[in-house]
Design an enzyme around this catalytic site. Structure first.
Site, mmCIF file in Angstrom:
data_model
loop_
_atom_site.group_PDB
_atom_site.id
_atom_site.type_symbol
_atom_site.label_atom_id
_atom_site.label_comp_id
_atom_site.label_asym_id
_atom_site.label_seq_id
_atom_site.Cartn_x
_atom_site.Cartn_y
_atom_site.Cartn_z
ATOM 1 N N ALA A 252 0.817 -1.215 0.000
ATOM 2 C CA ALA A 252 0.000 0.000 0.000
ATOM 3 C C ALA A 252 0.852 1.266 0.000
ATOM 4 C CB ALA A 252 -0.937 -0.017 1.197
ATOM 5 N N HIS A 253 0.172 2.402 -0.045
ATOM 6 C CA HIS A 253 0.860 3.700 -0.138
ATOM 7 C C HIS A 253 1.756 3.955 1.076
ATOM 8 C CE1 HIS A 253 -3.159 5.420 1.540
ATOM 9 N NE2 HIS A 253 -2.620 4.578 2.355
ATOM 10 N N ASN A 254 2.884 4.567 0.802
ATOM 11 C CA ASN A 254 3.815 5.050 1.831
ATOM 12 C C ASN A 254 4.536 3.931 2.580
ATOM 13 O OD1 ASN A 254 2.700 7.583 1.209
ATOM 14 N ND2 ASN A 254 1.212 7.425 2.847
ATOM 15 N N SER A 272 1.623 2.968 5.029
ATOM 16 C CA SER A 272 2.565 3.674 5.896
ATOM 17 C C SER A 272 3.355 2.781 6.834
ATOM 18 C CB SER A 272 1.845 4.761 6.709
ATOM 19 O OG SER A 272 1.206 5.665 5.835
#
Lengths: 359, 359, 359
Positions: A252-254, A272
């Site tokens: 996922a993002h980050n 994250s």
């Protein structure tokens, strides 16, 4: 349809056992004239192939395999006579890889840019790049020397791709993705898609958060088929140098993955979270978002990691994940719970009886 | 390969802190002349960027970030001096989204139909559609105005696609799929594939059940990369208005997802199940087939939902899924089961001893 | 955007109830003049459609459906009056499949080779093959008669594909993959990608093991959208005749799936494991590597199979998987663990009190 013989797909090599032995710097026991045209698995070996006894678990097959040559460790002592010739080597896995390297030159796109590719302005391609038919490259992309782009790949604007990279068919790089040297990305993997981020408005309707960050794959990263890595919201999703990611994985993002980590198929890592270096993550593992995980974690397949509070090198299992051995101990009791329940009920009865007796 | 500096991928904007403050209708504390060229994460902020303190968990980074400007809530009181200039706003998330909107115009295909696209008969395209190279559109497709079709998209015959839709590279729409206005479908997602339905014949061989239903995505739906939604057997697989589905999700035939629900990555929903409105389904969740689920369920990641008998708004966890808190309570005991087992054994011994004493 | 009426996507057929009854060799109860233009689900039937009562669970809908004709089993006796005309048949599922076959001729690419396809040397295509635009076929590929290759398919060199095969858009066949007769491979599936195998070097860096084996799909295999099947390391990954694999499934290197097995969505099977014939593997199941599983296993969704020591036909559940009923029994106690814990504590207190009394 008739299944073609095994020989059909291995036709690249024809040497004899003695030549093979020399190549591997091994010691030959048996007939050096045996002809070898390809490798085989020990439990499915055919005449004319060379098999490997790398894992002692498979020793039984050494006595039954039809392979003509068997590569074994120098310290291997057969318990009964062997049909194949043996080549003793210091490192069976190493010998196997040397051979696979030889057999594996299956043919790749040759350098050159297909007339059926669409390439945007300001493209900078290094020496000897291969760009196949029906590739689309948007504006301002850099592609390092010796890199291979298979058919149907999409490269968004501003992507920067290193040297010696292989992008298999159908890989999608969203804009501004960075791919390090010698990375391999397998078919239909998607790198740089939007993260799954929304903000509810007053009516509770989800409004998309624009994702303007990027994905950076450092050098020597390999990404499996149909894996997805989302771009950062406003920063970077980063896969550390030398890390290897299997098929159908979700990053996922980050997220940050440390260097030299491996992530098996269908694992998913939520937004994250930071995974340490030298980690080993099993198949179908799920890791919650916003965790900072230590280095060298070993997470058993299907575990669910909900907390970052684990020691470096910890081995985890369960859902939520706890220490591997603790989980197995608890699960051993779990399997007997109906019996324990009866023992509790028996205790209650007996105690009640005893109380009545003693009063 | 050298990793390019952070600046490399954010070059769209150059304003100063005072202008930014005006844009966000905030209150400036500090130097209005600070130059800003892009956003950053608070824990990875660089000079010349604007960061956000939206989640109090990250407050510690406010005191160490290198970002030049920090956007904070009006009620935020720093516990020690801050290096960045501050912009105080009513809604930090809202401000973040406003900015990302600004930064996020990364460039999209311009309207027009590529000469390298293959488009079938009876195509009806609205004003300002963009159709990229190597797109294939079969017969009788409708595509609403302002929609963008990226390269390598396949649109089967009879598909009806609304206005302002984005189909990212490699999206596959099987025939007769319906896509509502403003839907976004990410790369390599497959919509309308056959459901997994077979009927064993007399020899027990599986005979394919022909799937003639369709998929309908209502307005404002977003579908993640590599997600698959199967068509109905003879009816409809439907994703309700405003619902958002993450990457690598499986939605089987005849499923209905209510409006404004979110489904995280790698979740799977088996055939003919109906998910309510405003539901929140975690990553890797599995939901069995033929269930009617109530609205507003909140299902913890990796749970397995085997029953539809849950109250509206219930929060579920476990495998099979039960009440979230109940699961955690049971799991807390689970982790100590070996110890409880010993306590049961100790009780048994003591009781036995006591019985011998008292007789 | 307005959702088009149900009729929109079923326009292929217009017959009346009497004709339908004759087609299905059934017995008509009611009005033979009812016009039918398509099928519907019993719980979503509209006038002018034919529905099916195949599963007794749905009987309630028989009394409320708006469908004009209802197909029921010969032994079905309605408990109250029915609005639709009935057609009684011996085998409702069989009738349904006959009809779906009729309705399902949605149009497929017609035979011929697109001028926008790129086809390598030594290609051997059978009679009436269809090769769509933007297909890439490398050197030395064989494609059996009546096979259909949709747009954007990539077929690596040396692939051998049988007769009557369908390759949906974006399928990727790595080199030397073998596909049996009548196989169907759905969109964006990847067959023959490299296995996830590395060997650490002296610094612990992962060095790729070259994968030179192949994948063989035997006859009548169906592979779901976005599923990945890795090639063998030096031998074969094999999917047995008649087996069906759903979407987003991971099949690792060297795996063997026996004949006539079904594997539901998002399941994953680790390297070198052998699954028996006639097995049924639920969604999101994970199976560890190097196991030899017996025939006819039935594995409940999300289970994790860590051992091969199961009886033929066993039904498994849990993580690690145990007998299905045993798991449910243990889980029933698990849900009450906090209560049992209290009972243990109560026992301890009482026993302590009793000991004090009796001394």
């Amino acid at each position: 349809m008739q299944w073609m013989a095994f020989e059909w797909y291995f036709c690249a090599m024809l040497i004899n056992a003695a030549q093979l032995c020399e190549l591997l710097q091994g010691e030959l026991v048996g007939n050096g004239e045996e002809k070898i045209y390809g490798p085989s698995q020990i439990d499915a070996g055919l005449p004319g192939t060379v098999s490997f006894l790398a894992n002692p678990k498979y020793e039984e097959f050494a006595y039954t395999t039809e392979a003509s040559v068997l590569i074994v460790s120098r310290d291997f002592t057969p318990k009964m006579p062997l049909k194949p010739s043996m080549i003793r080597v210091n490192d069976v896995y190493g010998a196997m890889m040397t051979l696979l390297q030889q057999f594996g030159q299956n043919g790749r796109p040759t350098p050159g840019i297909s007339e059926f590719a669409v390439i945007g302005e300001e493209f900078e391609g290094g020496k000897d790049v291969a760009i196949s038919p029906f590739v689309v490259i948007e504006k301002g992309v850099k592609l390092g020397k010796d890199s291979i782009v298979y058919p149907h790949v999409f490269i968004g604007h501003g992507c920067v791709i290193g040297e010696g990279v292989i992008l298999y068919p159908g890989v999608r790089l969203y804009p501004n993705t960075v791919v390090g040297d010698r990375c391999i990305i397998h078919a239909n993997a998607v790198i740089g898609s939007d993260g799954f981020g929304y903000k509810p408005d007053e009516q509770g309707h989800y409004v998309k958060i624009n994702h303007v960050g990027v994905v950076i794959l450092e050098d020597d990263v390999e990404i499996g088929a149909n894996t997805v890595i989302d771009r950062g919201t406003i920063s970077v999703t980063r896969i550390g140098k030398g890390s290897k990611i299997d098929n159908l994985v979700q990053i996922a993002h980050n997220v940050t993955i440390g260097e030299h980590s491996v992530i098996a198929a269908q694992a998913g890592i939520a937004g994250s979270t930071s995974v340490g270096k030298w980690s080993r993550i099993g198949g179908q593992v799920g890791i919650a978002g916003h965790l900072q995980l230590p280095d060298k974690l070993e997470i058993q397949a299907q575990s669910g990691v909900h907390s970052g509070k684990h020691a470096e090198g910890a081995r985890l299992f369960g859902y939520p994940a706890i220490d591997y051995t603790d989980y197995l101990k608890s699960y051993a009791v779990f399997k007997q719970l109906p019996e324990y329940m009866k023992r509790i009920e028996a205790l209650e009865k007996e105690l009640k009886a005893l109380k009545q007796t003693s009063t």
